[in-house]
Design an enzyme around this catalytic site. Structure first.
Site, PDB file in Angstrom:
ATOM      1  N   LYS A 207      45.987  55.724  40.848  1.00  0.00           N
ATOM      2  CA  LYS A 207      47.262  55.039  41.032  1.00  0.00           C
ATOM      3  C   LYS A 207      48.357  56.090  41.188  1.00  0.00           C
ATOM      4  O   LYS A 207      48.577  56.910  40.298  1.00  0.00           O
ATOM      5  CB  LYS A 207      47.545  54.136  39.830  1.00  0.00           C
ATOM      6  CG  LYS A 207      48.892  53.468  39.914  1.00  0.00           C
ATOM      7  CD  LYS A 207      49.088  52.430  38.843  1.00  0.00           C
ATOM      8  CE  LYS A 207      50.501  51.894  38.872  1.00  0.00           C
ATOM      9  NZ  LYS A 207      50.728  50.887  37.843  1.00  0.00           N
ATOM     10  N   LYS A 260      45.553  52.639  44.743  1.00  0.00           N
ATOM     11  CA  LYS A 260      46.838  51.952  44.872  1.00  0.00           C
ATOM     12  C   LYS A 260      47.951  52.956  45.104  1.00  0.00           C
ATOM     13  O   LYS A 260      47.992  53.935  44.368  1.00  0.00           O
ATOM     14  CB  LYS A 260      47.073  51.188  43.565  1.00  0.00           C
ATOM     15  CG  LYS A 260      48.390  50.520  43.456  1.00  0.00           C
ATOM     16  CD  LYS A 260      48.485  49.822  42.137  1.00  0.00           C
ATOM     17  CE  LYS A 260      49.919  49.337  42.000  1.00  0.00           C
ATOM     18  NZ  LYS A 260      50.311  49.166  40.652  1.00  0.00           N
TER      19      LYS A 260
HETATM   20  C1  PBG Z   1      52.335  47.962  36.305  1.00  0.00           C
HETATM   21  C2  PBG Z   1      52.014  47.780  37.738  1.00  0.00           C
HETATM   22  C3  PBG Z   1      52.787  48.151  38.847  1.00  0.00           C
HETATM   23  C4  PBG Z   1      52.163  47.569  39.951  1.00  0.00           C
HETATM   24  C5  PBG Z   1      51.023  46.935  39.496  1.00  0.00           C
HETATM   25  N1  PBG Z   1      50.934  47.099  38.127  1.00  0.00           N
HETATM   26  C6  PBG Z   1      54.073  48.832  38.975  1.00  0.00           C
HETATM   27  C7  PBG Z   1      54.290  50.215  38.536  1.00  0.00           C
HETATM   28  O1  PBG Z   1      53.386  50.984  38.249  1.00  0.00           O
HETATM   29  O2  PBG Z   1      55.481  50.540  38.465  1.00  0.00           O
HETATM   30  C8  PBG Z   1      52.683  47.638  41.348  1.00  0.00           C
HETATM   31  C9  PBG Z   1      52.254  46.535  42.254  1.00  0.00           C
HETATM   32  C10 PBG Z   1      53.064  46.376  43.493  1.00  0.00           C
HETATM   33  O3  PBG Z   1      53.965  47.178  43.804  1.00  0.00           O
HETATM   34  O4  PBG Z   1      52.795  45.399  44.196  1.00  0.00           O
HETATM   35  N2  PBG Z   1      52.054  49.083  35.700  1.00  0.00           N
END
Ligand code: PBG
Length: 342
Positions: A207, A260
Site C-alpha cells: 500500500k 493499492k
Molecule cells: C484506510 C484506507 C484508505 C483507503 C483504504 N483504506 C485511506 C488511506 O490510507 O488514507 C483508500 C481507499 C481509496 O482511496 O479509495 N487506511
C-alpha cells in the site's frame, strides 16, 4: 497518376507475411483469441457505513458514492448482488472518535451491524471488512499516536481486536489496511484464538503513500490532523520493497494480498502475482475513480469505455479481483454486453 503507376510502386514494397489484424476483423474472432476476461464476480464494491436510518450523504468528490446508514447500504448491496458483483468491503464512520480509535471494535458499530445485516440478506455476497484505525481515531492516523509518530507495536492489539469483532459479526475476510509491521501475524493469532480460524485475511500488503486517496479521506472522514502517512505507507518509487512487504505478510499468514492503488501500480500487480502465485487483489482507489468521473462530466472521456478499459487493464496486469467504486455499474455492463462487447 495512372492506376498502373500505383501498382508498380506498390509491388516494390515488401508485403507483410504476418498480419495480426486478421484476427481482429470481427467481434467473434476477437472473442476467440481474447487473453483476459473480466466477470462481475471478480469485482468488489466499497461501502461507507455510518449510524442512523435512511441516511445517504453523497461524497462530493466521488459522484455516485455516498456514506449511508445500514438500511440504505443494504439497497446498494442489493443492486450489487443483483448485478452479480462478487463482494463488498465495508468502511465505518463512527459517531465519536477518540485517540485510540475504540469505535473500531464496538460490537454495535456500523461495520459490525452492517456485516450482520449483509450476511442475513445477501448470503451470496462475500463480505470483507477494512481493518484500520484511521476512521476511528481523533487524529486520523492509522494507529496509536505517541508524540507525532504512530506507535507500531501498541497498535497491533487494537487492530487484532477490531478484526475479531468483524469476524464475530460474520465477515468472510478481514482486510488490514493500516500498514503496521506484524499486523497480519497479530490478527491471525487473535482470530485463531477466538475461534475464527476460517476467517481469511486479505492484507493490503503493498500500500503506497498515495495522493490518489484524497477523495476517500473525505468519504471516510479520515484525513490525518497532523503530518501524513509516509512514515508507514510505501514510497511510490519502490518496487522491490513491495515484494518484501508481500513476503512478510504471506509468512505471517495472509491468504491473499492487495496492491493499492491499482492504475499507477500495474507493474507491482504483475511482479507480485508472478513472484507469489497467491490471489492478488488490486484496489482502484478513490482518486482513480474521481479522475475518470470528472473527465466524463466534462465530456472529455467516454465513461463506459474508459471504465471497462481501466478494469481489464488491472486484470491483464495479474489481479484476480478488483476493488472498485465502479463495481455495480461495471457488472451491469458486463451482464449486458461482456467486456468490450465487440
Ligand atoms: C484506510 C484506507 C484508505 C483507503 C483504504 N483504506 C485511506 C488511506 O490510507 O488514507 C483508500 C481507499 C481509496 O482511496 O479509495 N487506511
Amino acid at each position: 497518376m495512372a492506376a498502373t503507376d500505383l501498382l508498380v510502386s506498390a509491388a516494390q514494397v515488401p508485403l507483410p507475411t504476418s498480419r495480426p489484424r486478421r484476427l481482429r476483423r470481427t467481434a467473434p474472432l476477437r472473442r476467440l483469441v481474447r487473453e483476459t476476461h473480466l466477470e462481475p464476480g471478480q469485482l468488489v464494491l466499497p461501502l461507507f457505513v455510518r449510524s442512523g436510518v435512511e441516511l445517504r450523504v453523497p461524497v462530493g468528490s466521488m459522484p455516485g458514492v455516498a456514506q449511508t446508514s445500514v438500511d440504505e447500504m443494504l439497497r446498494d448491496a442489493s443492486a450489487a448482488a443483483e448485478a452479480g458483483v462478487g463482494g463488498v468491503i465495508l468502511f465505518g464512520i463512527p459517531d465519536e472518535k477518540d485517540d485510540v480509535g475504540s469505535g473500531a471494535w464496538d460490537e454495535h458499530g456500523s461495520v459490525q451491524q452492517g456485516v450482520r445485516a449483509l450476511k442475513r440478506e445477501f448470503p451470496e455476497l462475500v463480505v470483507i471488512t477494512d481493518v484500520c484505525m484511521c476512521e476511528y481515531t481523533s487524529h486520523g492516523h492509522c494507529g496509536v499516536l505517541v508524540g507525532d509518530t504512530v506507535d507500531n507495536d501498541a497498535t497491533l492489539p487494537l487492530l487484532a481486536r477490531a478484526a475479531v469483532s468483524h469476524a464475530a459479526a460474520g465477515a468472510d475476510i478481514v482486510a488490514p489496511s493500516d500498514m503496521m509491521d506484524g499486523r497480519v501475524g497479530a490478527i491471525r493469532a487473535a482470530l485463531d484464538g477466538a475461534g475464527y480460524g476460517d476467517t481469511a485475511i486479505l492484507s493490503y500488503a503493498a500500500k503506497y503513500a498515495s495522493a490518489f486517496y484524497g477523495p476517500f479521506r473525505e468519504a471516510a472522514e479520515s484525513t490525518p490532523q497532523v503530518g501524513d502517512r509516509r512514515g508507514y505507507q510505501m514510497d511510490p518509487a519502490n518496487s522491490d520493497e513491495a515484494l518484501r512487504e508481500v513476503a512478510l505478510d504471506l509468512d505471517e499468514g495472509a491468504d491473499a494480498i492487495m496492491v493499492k492503488p491499482a492504475g499507477p501500480y500495474l507493474d507491482i500487480v504483475r511482479r507480485v502475482k508472478d513472484a507469489t502465485g497467491y490471489p492478488v487483489a488490486a484496489y482502484q482507489v478513490s482518486g482513480e475513480y474521481a479522475m475518470m468521473r470528472a473527465a466524463v462530466e466534462r465530456g472529455w472521456l467516454d465513461g463506459e469505455r474508459a471504465m471497462m478499459e481501466s478494469l481489464i487493464g488491472i486484470r491483464r496486469a495479474g489481479a484476480d479481483c478488483i476493488l472498485t467504486y465502479f463495481a455495480t455499474t461495471a457488472a451491469q455492463v458486463l451482464r449486458r454486453r461482456g467486456w468490450g462487447g465487440e
